[in-house]
Design an enzyme around this catalytic site. Structure first.
Site, PDB file in Angstrom:
ATOM      1  N   GLY A  69       0.811  -1.219   0.000  1.00 45.51           N
ATOM      2  CA  GLY A  69       0.000   0.000   0.000  1.00 45.51           C
ATOM      3  C   GLY A  69       0.844   1.268   0.000  1.00 45.51           C
ATOM      4  N   THR A  70       1.923   1.266   0.775  1.00 44.70           N
ATOM      5  CA  THR A  70       2.754   2.471   0.880  1.00 44.70           C
ATOM      6  C   THR A  70       3.339   2.832  -0.484  1.00 44.70           C
ATOM      7  OG1 THR A  70       3.254   1.984   3.181  1.00 44.70           O
ATOM      8  CG2 THR A  70       4.780   3.457   2.036  1.00 44.70           C
ATOM      9  N   ASN A 148      -8.638   3.903   7.930  1.00 39.51           N
ATOM     10  CA  ASN A 148      -8.063   2.773   8.667  1.00 39.51           C
ATOM     11  C   ASN A 148      -8.239   2.862  10.174  1.00 39.51           C
ATOM     12  OD1 ASN A 148      -6.197   4.915   7.797  1.00 39.51           O
ATOM     13  ND2 ASN A 148      -4.768   3.942   9.194  1.00 39.51           N
ATOM     14  N   ALA A 197      -1.840  -6.606  -0.045  1.00 34.89           N
ATOM     15  CA  ALA A 197      -2.276  -7.989   0.182  1.00 34.89           C
ATOM     16  C   ALA A 197      -2.433  -8.359   1.659  1.00 34.89           C
ATOM     17  CB  ALA A 197      -1.286  -8.947  -0.481  1.00 34.89           C
ATOM     18  N   CYS A 322       1.208   2.037  12.346  1.00 34.22           N
ATOM     19  CA  CYS A 322       2.426   2.821  12.096  1.00 34.22           C
ATOM     20  C   CYS A 322       2.486   4.053  12.979  1.00 34.22           C
ATOM     21  CB  CYS A 322       2.490   3.225  10.620  1.00 34.22           C
ATOM     22  SG  CYS A 322       1.049   2.790   9.694  1.00 34.22           S
TER      23      CYS A 322
HETATM   24  N1  PLP Z   1      -3.083   2.911   3.432  1.00 29.96           N
HETATM   25  C1  PLP Z   1      -3.884   2.519   4.427  1.00 29.96           C
HETATM   26  C2  PLP Z   1      -5.266   3.057   4.515  1.00 29.96           C
HETATM   27  C3  PLP Z   1      -3.424   1.589   5.376  1.00 29.96           C
HETATM   28  O1  PLP Z   1      -4.239   1.203   6.368  1.00 29.96           O
HETATM   29  C4  PLP Z   1      -2.100   1.093   5.249  1.00 29.96           C
HETATM   30  C5  PLP Z   1      -1.552   0.153   6.264  1.00 29.96           C
HETATM   31  O2  PLP Z   1      -1.748   0.328   7.447  1.00 29.96           O
HETATM   32  C6  PLP Z   1      -1.309   1.528   4.180  1.00 29.96           C
HETATM   33  C7  PLP Z   1      -1.834   2.433   3.291  1.00 29.96           C
HETATM   34  C8  PLP Z   1       0.085   1.020   3.979  1.00 29.96           C
HETATM   35  O3  PLP Z   1       0.041  -0.276   3.436  1.00 29.96           O
HETATM   36  P1  PLP Z   1       1.320  -1.250   3.535  1.00 29.96           P
HETATM   37  O4  PLP Z   1       1.403  -1.719   4.939  1.00 29.96           O
HETATM   38  O5  PLP Z   1       1.018  -2.356   2.572  1.00 29.96           O
HETATM   39  O6  PLP Z   1       2.507  -0.467   3.096  1.00 29.96           O
END
Ligand code: PLP
Length: 376
Positions: A69-70, A148, A197, A322
């Site tokens: 996601g990041t 989230n 994922a 995070c």
């Molecule tokens: N975006 C949202 C809304 C999330 O909840 C998260 C993870 O907590 C992310 C992005 C980041 O995803 P990833 O952990 O796959 O980098």
């Protein structure tokens, strides 16, 4: 142990794990190589792309595999900006994940103006509110599909229409939504959509960015020709295969999982109410992610509650995973205007596919104990 922090990450699905194994141990060839040993991983990548595309109503060549996601969020925000020599603005909601917010901070340092839209107290960004912020030339609007921390689901199709009416690109961070609620990118009309994922019972460190055909954004990684030359780097074949298997399974089970999770939410809040525990539930009552409860207990400290529950073998969160090293009030709770007494006493409980109804009962009983000062 009761794991009730599925918004942070989820348990890997058994079938997804089995699907991954051959690509770690046997068919480990580099899919870019021309020899026959590379055929199986190459085919697996193609099939995974088709499966992922099918689950969100996209075409396979609109799916670009990433490390999660990041990366997908960084790519959408920075990749849109870097194609724009006029340095037009980006508009984002104030309660985005830091993957979007900090990408915006980065483009802001490069001279692109960034405008923030506040959600309403239910955690919803309305099209009307968004429209008011469209006062200057804008390149990109990014509003997350589901928040989230509080789980509120945004009116993405309407927000996207507003963006397009003004000739602006629209991205949504759907990391919390994909695999949990039905998503069809063509019905939504979005230009880009991020997913990860490990939020839908797939492996960690893999995700994708949907980029609608015809949308040109700057490549994220420069290097080889993988992902049609737009995201270089040897593909995480096993991870991608696991992601596709998990997404397909979650999509197939979505209706029954949502029903179970709704029953768990109902049971937990009913138990707290009947025990006389003082709390409010944050987020939109009508539009929220199944199984996610952001609860504020005035008079209790969220952090202390988390640790008490941990001692009883229950995992919950105070905010985004995070953010958990930071003790200040989360930017999400600030954005919805929650007062500090409630904000400080907030925890996030997020049930998932592997939880059972009895888990909701146990979490409620544990909270009742802590609220009554009867710690384990
Ligand atoms: N975006 C949202 C809304 C999330 O909840 C998260 C993870 O907590 C992310 C992005 C980041 O995803 P990833 O952990 O796959 O980098």
């Amino acid at each position: 142990m009761i794991y009730a922090d599925n918004a942070a990450t989820t348990r890997l699905d058994d079938d997804a794990f089995e699907a991954m194994k051959p690509f770690l141990l046997d068919s480990y060839g580099n899919p870019s190589q021309p020899y026959s040993f590379a055929r199986a991983p190459k085919k697996a990548l193609r099939q995974a792309r088709e499966t992922v595309a099918q689950c969100i109503g996209a075409d396979p060549d609109e799916i670009f595999f990433t490390s999660g996601g990041t990366e997908s969020d960084n790519w959408a925000v920075k990749g849109s900006a870097l194609m724009d020599p006029e340095k037009k603005a980006a508009i984002v909601s104030a309660f985005e994940h830091h993957a979007v917010l900090n990408s915006c901070a980065a483009i802001s340092r490069m001279g692109y103006p960034v405008v923030f839209v506040r959600p309403d107290p239910d955690g919803i960004v309305t099209a009307e509110n968004l429209e008011k912020h469209l006062t200057r030339p804008t390149r990109l609007i990014s509003v997350m599909y589901a928040n989230n921390e509080i789980g509120s689901i945004q009116p993405i199709a309407e927000l996207c229409k507003t963006a397009h009416d003004h000739g602006v690109l629209f991205h949504t961070d759907a990391v919390q939504a994909v695999g949990h609620v039905p998503i069809n990118v063509h019905e939504l009309g979005v230009d880009m959509l991020s997913a990860s994922a490990h939020k839908f019972n797939g492996p960690k460190g893999v995700g994708f960015l949907y980029i609608r055909k015809g949308i040109d954004i700057y490549p994220h990684n420069d290097g080889g020709a993988q992902e049609s030359g737009r995201r270089a780097g040897t593909e995480n074949v096993a991870g991608i295969v696991g992601m596709a298997a998990a997404l397909k399974k979650n999509t197939d089970l979505m209706k029954e999982t949502s029903e179970k999770l709704a029953a768990m939410e109902q049971l937990l809040t009913a138990k707290l109410k009947s025990a006389g525990v003082d709390f409010i539930r944050n987020g939109s009552p009508e539009h929220h992610l199944p199984g996610l409860l952001s609860l504020s207990f005035p008079g209790l400290e969220g952090e202390a509650l988390l640790h008490r529950l941990d001692l009883m073998g229950i995992c919950v969160a105070t905010g985004a995973a995070c953010d958990s090293k930071e003790t200040q009030i989360s930017h999400v709770l600030q954005a919805i205007g929650l007062d500090s007494t409630h904000a400080r006493g907030t925890i996030r409980i997020s049930f998932g596919r592997y939880n059972e109804i009895s888990d909701a009962e146990a979490v409620a009983a544990a909270i009742v104990k802590v609220a009554a000062g009867r710690f384990a």
